[in-house]
Write an enzyme that holds these catalytic residues in place. Structure first.
Site, PDB file in Angstrom:
ATOM      1  CG  HIS A  85      -0.385   0.213   2.512  1.00  0.00           C
ATOM      2  ND1 HIS A  85      -0.190  -0.745   3.428  1.00  0.00           N
ATOM      3  CD2 HIS A  85      -0.236   1.330   3.006  1.00  0.00           C
ATOM      4  CE1 HIS A  85       0.242  -0.103   4.541  1.00  0.00           C
ATOM      5  NE2 HIS A  85       0.263   1.013   4.378  1.00  0.00           N
ATOM      6  CG  ASP A 221       0.291  -4.161   3.034  1.00  0.00           C
ATOM      7  OD1 ASP A 221       0.927  -3.770   1.948  1.00  0.00           O
ATOM      8  OD2 ASP A 221      -0.384  -3.584   3.701  1.00  0.00           O
ATOM      9  CB  SER A 649       2.603   1.764   6.522  1.00  0.00           C
ATOM     10  OG  SER A 649       1.436   1.872   7.174  1.00  0.00           O
TER      11      SER A 649
END
Length: 714
Positions: A85, A221, A649
């Site tokens: 992402h 991810d 992240s």
């Protein structure tokens, strides 16, 4: 004998009882004085110098700020690992219907196939320095806030310039503890960063919005990029002669797996936390701010989902946009839920009562801090009306794509009129044309048309007529059909909602045409209204900021037994904890890991969120996990008790030996309130197991060549 037995019992209890989870986002420069001993008692085998050093290579040299996320070096030839992402917008820009890397994935087979990304920058921290004395030293206590701010800005500019003069480095000086301390961050930026690999979104975004912020997770991810440098190793813009980076440090990768209680640390760039908010602020967020944001984003998401399901092209265009809107939407919902479950307001008020008790007991504290809490209460009550209007502008009117495009068109008009010759005017038009090509590549007018009407109707429903921007009052009064008819008018006439009409404008550029455009009229009306609100809102926020600066100073004086870490502000931080499941709610206990079997169990053929590549299903059926399995299972994700936030992240999850064991990508829904209130019982970070990343690269994608320059620890 009794004494010996007592010692043995104590040892056994220490071995059996869970290690305490640790709150805090710690400055790496202070680990030696604040955290090293505690971390080593929990299982760290490294020294603070191994983690952060300016005298030798350290773990900090393997970590970069990746466009607001974090990424880490994992090979001797500059390979970067971050979340799918985090790389999504770059993967999306490289995608087309013919080369749909979002759906199909992308794997470069050699350096020559790696894809250039114009505008992607990664930033290394060279060093961090406490410059508090240089910035605050000698400031008069009775200075006005305006004079104080101006003097601090002047000093920041001077200190930054002195630190980087004659070098290619950049420097930023950031306030910490709400302006009670200042640290300088000297950085080095690399601009040739190429896409190397990404799994299909059916792996990299498996579970989509349904699973986002939730546990159990089964998401691969991750994505891979590579940093290139000039032949001499220095930063350089893209050029064919550039070479893969030879990094000072990269992470060895552990294949040994993880178990409950194992020490973990997350090293990265958390964006923003507000751990020291008062109960009045938390109450405002729970009852006003978050519900307003959620309601407005819900309308946008419903429109996007409907249109994306109709068209492959639209799905590609809005894949990244929809993800960004959805991420905040679901996070805020979880934040409210978590704050309620933790009883955060009551606990804040109990803490504030103790603060007031201690302050009142000491005359000098009472004189300096005695009215702080009542001042906060009054300030937040005063803020509410302008907060509502501010949120409605950004999450409402300015969320409409054509409104933002109109602002870009207006800026082109200003540039055109200020241009002093025909060549300069032509350049303004050329730049505007380039912007338009990027804009229309990822624009679908039917989505924007429906969102425009939905947002304008929300103004009608949520605001009294006299509170609405003047242009919306005029629309409601003079246009039969109100919001719907005005949206029809914009999208049938605007030069910014149709690519052919826009091309005609570029061919025959006219300031008058742009200024008469209905989207400009709407944008100007909304912006003009906001300009009347903004000074009030900013003044009220500045008042709260001043109170918070004093409050932060007071907390550190009044509670000397407590170590206060600074709130996150997109600077490099380290947090540590352990691998640990959790009790989600009464009767529900979460295991600390998920497996590929769980991925397949969720599989729904053709589903937008839970479809899977056939090859992955086959590999799972065959049990073909290679050397990446643990106890006969292929782990996909795991939970740990590291205090993380947005910006973390892509951060490396590291074991006590400094080896990479996972890739941080999310928090559990019960713990999304950790930006405001950290509860050790319900806050967990979610990571992709590094062995799943390697398995996808090697076994699923057949891109094992990417592993050859990694250091794999069996």
């Amino acid at each position: 004998m009794k004494a010996i037995r007592a010692i043995l019992v104590a040892i056994m209890v220490a071995l059996v009882l869970p290690l305490p989870a640790k709150e805090g986002m710690w400055l790496p420069i202070l680990l030696g004085s604040l955290n090293e001993g505690d971390m080593q008692s929990m299982g760290l085998k490294l020294s603070a110098e191994d983690i952060y050093s300016v005298n030798q290579s350290s773990l900090k040299d393997a970590i970069v700020n990746f466009g607001g996320c974090t990424a880490e070096l994992i090979s001797s030839d500059g390979l970067l690992l971050t979340n799918h992402h985090c790389g999504l917008s770059w993967i999306q820009k490289q995608s087309s219907v013919e080369n749909n890397y979002l759906d199909d994935g992308f794997w470069a087979q050699n350096y020559g196939q790696e894809l250039q990304n114009n505008g992607l920058r990664v930033t290394f921290l060279v060093r961090m320095e406490d410059v508090t004395e240089k910035i605050l030293g000698g400031l008069a206590a009775d200075m006005s806030e305006e004079a104080r701010t101006a003097e601090i800005a002047k000093r920041i500019e001077a200190v930054s310039k002195a630190a980087t003069e004659g070098t290619s480095y950049e420097a930023q000086i950031r306030p910490f503890y709400y302006g009670n301390e200042y640290y300088m961050l000297v950085t080095e930026v690399f601009t040739d960063v190429r896409l190397v690999g990404a799994p299909p979104s059916s792996v990299g975004k498996y579970g989509g919005d349904t699973d986002n912020w939730l546990w159990p997770r089964h998401t691969g991810d991750f994505s891979l990029f590579r940093i290139y440098t000039a032949p001499d190793g220095s930063p350089a813009d893209y050029a064919e002669e550039n070479v893969p980076m030879k990094p000072k440090k990269f992470f060895p990768i552990s294949l040994k797996g993880v178990n409950v209680g194992d020490f973990t640390m997350v090293y990265g760039y958390p964006g923003r936390t507000q751990e020291y908010l008062t109960s009045y602020a938390v109450e405002m967020i729970m009852e006003v701010q978050d519900p307003l944001r959620i309601g407005l984003r819900d309308k946008r998401l419903a429109v996007m989902a409907e249109e994306m399901d109709k068209s492959e092209k639209v799905k590609i265009q809005y894949f990244s946009k929809q993800s960004r809107v959805s991420n905040g939407y679901k996070k805020w919902k979880g934040e409210i839920r978590g704050l309620k479950r933790a009883d955060a307001i009551a606990k804040k008020r109990a803490f504030e009562a103790e603060f007031q008790k201690r302050v009142d007991a000491k005359p000098e504290w009472k004189a300096a801090y005695g009215s702080l809490l009542t001042d906060f209460k009054a300030a937040y009550e005063e803020l509410l009306p302008s907060l509502f209007a501010n949120e409605y502008f950004y999450e409402g009117g300015y969320s409409i794509e054509v409104v933002r495009a109109a602002r870009r068109a207006y800026d082109a008009v200003i540039g055109y009129e200020e241009a002093t010759d025909e060549e300069a005017k032509a350049q303004v038009v050329a730049d505007f044309k380039d912007w338009g090509e990027r804009y229309f590549k990822d624009y679908h007018a039917p989505i924007d048309r429906k969102i425009t009407e939905a947002i304008l109707r929300s103004y009608e429903q949520d605001m009294k007529p006299e509170q609405r921007p003047e242009i919306l009052q005029v629309i409601a009064k003079e246009i039969p059909g109100g919001a719907g008819k005005f949206a029809d008018y914009i999208f049938s006439e605007s030069l910014l909602t149709d690519e052919t009409r826009f091309a005609g404008l570029i061919e025959d550029f006219s300031v008058d045409k742009i200024m008469r455009d209905p989207s400009i009229q709407l944008m100007a009306g909304l912006v003009n209204d906001y300009q009347t609100i903004r000074p009030v809102y900013q003044a009220q926020q500045e008042k709260i900021d001043r109170l918070t600066r004093t409050y932060m100073k007071a907390l550190r004086e009044v509670f000397p037994e407590k170590t206060f870490y600074p709130d996150a502000n997109s600077t490099l931080r380290l947090t540590y904890g352990k691998v640990q499941g959790m009790e989600a709610k009464d009767g529900v206990r979460y295991k600390h890991y998920t497996t590929l079997q769980g991925v397949v169990d969720k599989y729904v053929k053709g589903d937008r969120e839970f479809d899977l590549p056939e090859r992955m299903i086959d590999l799972q059926a065959e049990g073909d996990y290679g050397k990446y399995a643990q106890d006969g299972e292929l782990w996909v994700c795991f939970l740990a008790s590291n205090h993380t936030s947005g910006g973390n992240s892509g951060s490396p999850v590291i074991n006590g030996e400094g080896q990479l064991i996972g890739l941080n990508f999310d928090r559990n829904w019960e713990g999304t309130m950790s930006d405001i209130y950290y509860d050790v019982n319900q806050c967990r970070n979610i990571s992709v197991d590094i062995r799943y990343v390697l398995w996808v690269i090697d076994k699923y994608a057949g891109a094992g060549h990417l592993l050859k320059n990694m250091e794999l620890v069996e």
